[in-house]
Write an enzyme that holds these catalytic residues in place. Structure first.
Site, PDB file in Angstrom:
ATOM      1  N   LYS A  91       9.919   9.705  -6.558  1.00  0.00           N
ATOM      2  CA  LYS A  91       9.200   8.436  -6.732  1.00  0.00           C
ATOM      3  C   LYS A  91       8.415   8.480  -8.032  1.00  0.00           C
ATOM      4  O   LYS A  91       7.948   9.551  -8.444  1.00  0.00           O
ATOM      5  CB  LYS A  91       8.211   8.228  -5.573  1.00  0.00           C
ATOM      6  CG  LYS A  91       7.905   6.774  -5.292  1.00  0.00           C
ATOM      7  CD  LYS A  91       9.018   6.134  -4.496  1.00  0.00           C
ATOM      8  CE  LYS A  91       8.757   4.690  -4.182  1.00  0.00           C
ATOM      9  NZ  LYS A  91       9.801   4.141  -3.318  1.00  0.00           N
ATOM     10  N   GLY A 150      11.960 -10.214   4.183  1.00  0.00           N
ATOM     11  CA  GLY A 150      11.509 -10.996   5.341  1.00  0.00           C
ATOM     12  C   GLY A 150      12.145 -12.375   5.408  1.00  0.00           C
ATOM     13  O   GLY A 150      12.553 -12.837   6.488  1.00  0.00           O
ATOM     14  N   GLY A 158       5.443 -10.773   6.775  1.00  0.00           N
ATOM     15  CA  GLY A 158       5.800 -10.618   5.366  1.00  0.00           C
ATOM     16  C   GLY A 158       7.023 -11.462   5.059  1.00  0.00           C
ATOM     17  O   GLY A 158       8.133 -11.109   5.440  1.00  0.00           O
ATOM     18  N   SER A 198      17.889  -5.780  -4.188  1.00  0.00           N
ATOM     19  CA  SER A 198      18.460  -5.080  -3.028  1.00  0.00           C
ATOM     20  C   SER A 198      18.000  -5.683  -1.694  1.00  0.00           C
ATOM     21  O   SER A 198      18.250  -5.113  -0.638  1.00  0.00           O
ATOM     22  CB  SER A 198      18.088  -3.601  -3.088  1.00  0.00           C
ATOM     23  OG  SER A 198      16.682  -3.468  -3.131  1.00  0.00           O
ATOM     24  N   LYS A 246      14.556   9.416   4.041  1.00  0.00           N
ATOM     25  CA  LYS A 246      15.399   8.205   4.087  1.00  0.00           C
ATOM     26  C   LYS A 246      16.837   8.550   3.715  1.00  0.00           C
ATOM     27  O   LYS A 246      17.780   8.184   4.414  1.00  0.00           O
ATOM     28  CB  LYS A 246      14.846   7.138   3.130  1.00  0.00           C
ATOM     29  CG  LYS A 246      15.576   5.821   3.206  1.00  0.00           C
ATOM     30  CD  LYS A 246      15.024   4.782   2.244  1.00  0.00           C
ATOM     31  CE  LYS A 246      13.699   4.215   2.645  1.00  0.00           C
ATOM     32  NZ  LYS A 246      13.355   2.963   1.945  1.00  0.00           N
ATOM     33  N   ASP A 296      10.816  -0.719  -7.291  1.00  0.00           N
ATOM     34  CA  ASP A 296       9.947  -0.617  -6.115  1.00  0.00           C
ATOM     35  C   ASP A 296       8.899  -1.720  -6.269  1.00  0.00           C
ATOM     36  O   ASP A 296       9.072  -2.620  -7.110  1.00  0.00           O
ATOM     37  CB  ASP A 296       9.311   0.788  -6.060  1.00  0.00           C
ATOM     38  CG  ASP A 296       8.627   1.063  -4.728  1.00  0.00           C
ATOM     39  OD1 ASP A 296       9.326   1.188  -3.724  1.00  0.00           O
ATOM     40  OD2 ASP A 296       7.384   1.139  -4.679  1.00  0.00           O
TER      41      ASP A 296
HETATM   42  N1  LIG Z   1      13.529  -4.942  -1.123  1.00  0.00           N
HETATM   43  C1  LIG Z   1      14.108  -3.835  -0.710  1.00  0.00           C
HETATM   44  O1  LIG Z   1      15.283  -3.588  -0.966  1.00  0.00           O
HETATM   45  C2  LIG Z   1      13.346  -2.854   0.143  1.00  0.00           C
HETATM   46  C3  LIG Z   1      13.963  -1.655   0.486  1.00  0.00           C
HETATM   47  C4  LIG Z   1      13.283  -0.747   1.307  1.00  0.00           C
HETATM   48  C5  LIG Z   1      12.002  -1.048   1.732  1.00  0.00           C
HETATM   49  N2  LIG Z   1      11.405  -2.220   1.340  1.00  0.00           N
HETATM   50  C6  LIG Z   1      10.046  -2.482   1.796  1.00  0.00           C
HETATM   51  O2  LIG Z   1      10.050  -3.645   2.612  1.00  0.00           O
HETATM   52  C7  LIG Z   1       8.837  -4.377   2.427  1.00  0.00           C
HETATM   53  C8  LIG Z   1       9.177  -5.794   1.969  1.00  0.00           C
HETATM   54  O3  LIG Z   1       9.946  -5.714   0.773  1.00  0.00           O
HETATM   55  P1  LIG Z   1      10.275  -7.017  -0.075  1.00  0.00           P
HETATM   56  O4  LIG Z   1      11.247  -6.603  -1.112  1.00  0.00           O
HETATM   57  O5  LIG Z   1      10.579  -8.157   0.831  1.00  0.00           O
HETATM   58  O6  LIG Z   1       8.864  -7.262  -0.773  1.00  0.00           O
HETATM   59  P2  LIG Z   1       8.288  -8.635  -1.338  1.00  0.00           P
HETATM   60  O7  LIG Z   1       7.221  -8.257  -2.306  1.00  0.00           O
HETATM   61  O8  LIG Z   1       9.382  -9.543  -1.778  1.00  0.00           O
HETATM   62  O9  LIG Z   1       7.637  -9.312  -0.043  1.00  0.00           O
HETATM   63  C9  LIG Z   1       6.523  -8.802   0.601  1.00  0.00           C
HETATM   64  C10 LIG Z   1       5.742 -10.005   1.138  1.00  0.00           C
HETATM   65  O10 LIG Z   1       4.684  -9.518   1.951  1.00  0.00           O
HETATM   66  C11 LIG Z   1       3.533 -10.308   1.693  1.00  0.00           C
HETATM   67  N3  LIG Z   1       2.367  -9.541   2.113  1.00  0.00           N
HETATM   68  C12 LIG Z   1       1.664  -8.600   1.438  1.00  0.00           C
HETATM   69  N4  LIG Z   1       0.691  -8.102   2.214  1.00  0.00           N
HETATM   70  C13 LIG Z   1       0.783  -8.734   3.418  1.00  0.00           C
HETATM   71  C14 LIG Z   1       0.069  -8.654   4.640  1.00  0.00           C
HETATM   72  N5  LIG Z   1      -0.945  -7.807   4.773  1.00  0.00           N
HETATM   73  N6  LIG Z   1       0.459  -9.450   5.666  1.00  0.00           N
HETATM   74  C15 LIG Z   1       1.492 -10.317   5.533  1.00  0.00           C
HETATM   75  N7  LIG Z   1       2.194 -10.446   4.392  1.00  0.00           N
HETATM   76  C16 LIG Z   1       1.842  -9.663   3.350  1.00  0.00           C
HETATM   77  C17 LIG Z   1       3.611 -10.638   0.229  1.00  0.00           C
HETATM   78  O11 LIG Z   1       2.836 -11.787  -0.085  1.00  0.00           O
HETATM   79  C18 LIG Z   1       5.116 -10.866   0.059  1.00  0.00           C
HETATM   80  O12 LIG Z   1       5.460 -12.229   0.296  1.00  0.00           O
HETATM   81  C19 LIG Z   1       8.017  -3.567   1.422  1.00  0.00           C
HETATM   82  O13 LIG Z   1       7.196  -2.668   2.128  1.00  0.00           O
HETATM   83  C20 LIG Z   1       9.072  -2.780   0.668  1.00  0.00           C
HETATM   84  O14 LIG Z   1       8.532  -1.579   0.114  1.00  0.00           O
HETATM   85  C21 LIG Z   1      12.056  -3.128   0.582  1.00  0.00           C
END
Ligand SMILES: NC(=O)c1ccc[n+]([C@@H]2O[C@H](COP(=O)([O-])OP(=O)(O)OC[C@H]3O[C@@H](n4cnc5c(N)ncnc54)[C@H](O)[C@@H]3O)[C@@H](O)[C@H]2O)c1
Length: 350
Positions: A77, A186, A181, A147, A65, A116
Site C-alpha cells: 500500500k 454502493g 455509502g 474497478s 485479500k 485507492d
Molecule cells: N472501488 C473499488 O473497486 C473498491 C475495491 C475494494 C474496496 N473498496 C472499498 O469500498 C468502499 C466504497 O468504495 P467506493 O469506490 O464506492 O468509494 P466512493 O468514494 O465512490 O464512495 C464512498 C461513499 O461513501 C460516502 N461516505 C463517506 N463516509 C461515510 C459515512 N460515514 N457514512 C455514509 N457514507 C459515507 C461518501 O460520501 C461516498 O459517497 C471504500 O471503503 C473502498 O475502500 C472499493
C-alpha cells in the site's frame, strides 16, 4: 489482523517527497505469493506517523485479500499523508504522484500500485510517467478503468453465499437491504439489488446524493441511523471502522457483507458480531472483485469474460468460510484468516 505488536512488513519506505514535500509511505507487507499490489491513498492525517501506520495496516489487509482470493500476488500500500486542511492543487497532485512513482520504481516491479481513496485511473497514468509499475489505467489507455463494477459484482457473489447460509435461499427478493455509502460501489449494488427485487435503503454523508437515490426509487436514511436500521442485510460501502463495540450493540440485522475496507476496529469485534447472532463476512474476502478482475485483465492478459468469471470465485470462498465457521463454532473472520494463512504458508513451504 495481526495484533501482537510484532513487525510483519517485508519493506517499508518512508520519504519526504522531493518535489511535493509530502510524507509518503510505501509498505510492502508480503511477497510470499508474488509481487505485492495495493492502492495509493491520498488523504489528510494528523501526522505522517498516522499515515505510515495506515499504510502498514492496509498493506497487511491486501496480503490477506490476495491470498483469500487465490491470487498470486502479495500485499502492499502507498499512503500520502497530507497535513489536515491541505488543498491539493493540480500542480501539487502531479508532484505527489511523481514522487510516488519514484518510490514505486525503487521496488523494480516487486510492488505494483493502483488506485485507492483519493486516487483514480487517471492518476495511474501520471505515475506511469515515472514508472511502468502502476495498474488500473483508464480504458482509453488500454486499462480497465474504474474497478467499482467488478467490486460490486464480487460483493453480489458474497451476498448470494451469505443469503443461502442465513436465509436458506440466495435470492434477496423481498429482503430489506441497507447500503451505507452511495458511492461508486454502493450505487452499483443498489441498482443491481433493486433490479433483483430487494427493498433498497441507502445512506451517505454527502446529502447531495439523497435526491438521486430517491429518484432511483430507494429509501434514504441519515448516516447515523444506517447502522441502527432494522433490515435483513447491511452493506457497509463507505469507510472503515464502522463495526465497533458501540455500533454492534445497536445493529438489528442478521447478515453484514460489503466492500468497505477494514470494517471492524479490532478482531474482537468479529466475536461480538457472532455473539449477537449477526453473520459478518470479512471485507478482505468480499471486496476482492476489483483486484481480481483488474489484475487478471491488465497483468494476466485475460479477456473481459474470463476475468469477470474469476470474480465469481468469491461465492465459493464465502460458502467455504461460513461452512467452516458453522461446523467449528468459530467466526467467519477466523476461518477467512486460516484460509489466507494456509495459502501463504503453503506457498512459503514450496
Ligand atoms: N472501488 C473499488 O473497486 C473498491 C475495491 C475494494 C474496496 N473498496 C472499498 O469500498 C468502499 C466504497 O468504495 P467506493 O469506490 O464506492 O468509494 P466512493 O468514494 O465512490 O464512495 C464512498 C461513499 O461513501 C460516502 N461516505 C463517506 N463516509 C461515510 C459515512 N460515514 N457514512 C455514509 N457514507 C459515507 C461518501 O460520501 C461516498 O459517497 C471504500 O471503503 C473502498 O475502500 C472499493
Amino acid at each position: 489482523m495481526s495484533e501482537n505488536g510484532a513487525l510483519h512488513q517485508e519493506d517499508v519506505l518512508v520519504r519526504r517527497g522531493r518535489r511535493s514535500g509530502a510524507a509518503i509511505t510505501v509498505a510492502v507487507h508480503s511477497r510470499v505469493l508474488g509481487p505485492a499490489v495495493g492502492g495509493c491513498r491520498i488523504w489528510t492525517y494528523p501526522s505522517w506517523q498516522d499515515g505510515a501506520s495506515d499504510a502498514m495496516r492496509l498493506a497487511e489487509a491486501m496480503t490477506y485479500k490476495c491470498a483469500a482470493a487465490g491470487l498470486e500476488y502479495g500485499g502492499g500500500k502507498t499512503v500520502v499523508a497530507l497535513p489536515m486542511g491541505t488543498v491539493l492543487t493540480p500542480r501539487l497532485r502531479r508532484d505527489v504522484l511523481h514522487d510516488v512513482g519514484e518510490m514505486v520504481a525503487t521496488f523494480e516491479g516487486s510492488y505494483l500500485v493502483g488506485p485507492d481513496v483519493g486516487t483514480g485511473p487517471e492518476d495511474m497514468m501520471t505515475i506511469r510517467e515515472v514508472t511502468p509499475h502502476s495498474f488500473c489505467l483508464p480504458q482509453e489507455h488500454g486499462g480497465t478503468g474504474n474497478s467499482g463494477t467488478p467490486t460490486a459484482r464480487g460483493v453480489q457473489a458474497a451476498l448470494r453465499a451469505g443469503a443461502r447460509h442465513v436465509f436458506g435461499s440466495e435470492s434477496l427478493s423481498g429482503r430489506r437491504v441497507v447500503i451505507a455509502g452511495y458511492g461508486s460501489v454502493g450505487s452499483r449494488l443498489a441498482a443491481d439489488l433493486s433490479r433483483a427485487g430487494a427493498t433498497v435503503v441507502v445512506s451517505d454523508v454527502d446529502g447531495r446524493k439523497q435526491a438521486a437515490a430517491e429518484s432511483a426509487g430507494y429509501s434514504w436514511v441519515e448516516p447515523e441511523q444506517a447502522l441502527r436500521t432494522a433490515a435483513d442485510v447491511l452493506v457497509p460501502a463507505a469507510v472503515g471502522g464502522v463495526l465497533n463495540p458501540e455500533t454492534v450493540a445497536t445493529l438489528d440485522v442478521p447478515l453484514v457483507i460489503g466492500p468497505a475496507n477494514n470494517q471492524v476496529t479490532s478482531n474482537a469485534v468479529a466475536d461480538l458480531l457472532a455473539d449477537a447472532g449477526t453473520v459478518w463476512v470479512p471485507d478482505f474476502v468480499t471486496s476482492a472483485g476489483g483486484v481480481i478482475y483488474v489484475l487478471n485483465r491488465e497483468v494476466g492478459g485475460l479477456d473481459h469474460d474470463d476475468a469477470a468469471a474469476r470474480v465469481e470465485v468469491i461465492e465459493e470462498t464465502v460458502d467455504q468460510v461460513l461452512d467452516a465457521a458453522r461446523a467449528g463454532g468459530t467466526t467467519p473472520l477466523h476461518e477467512s484468516m486460516v484460509l489466507a494463512e494456509r495459502r501463504l504458508g503453503t506457498a512459503g513451504a514450496e
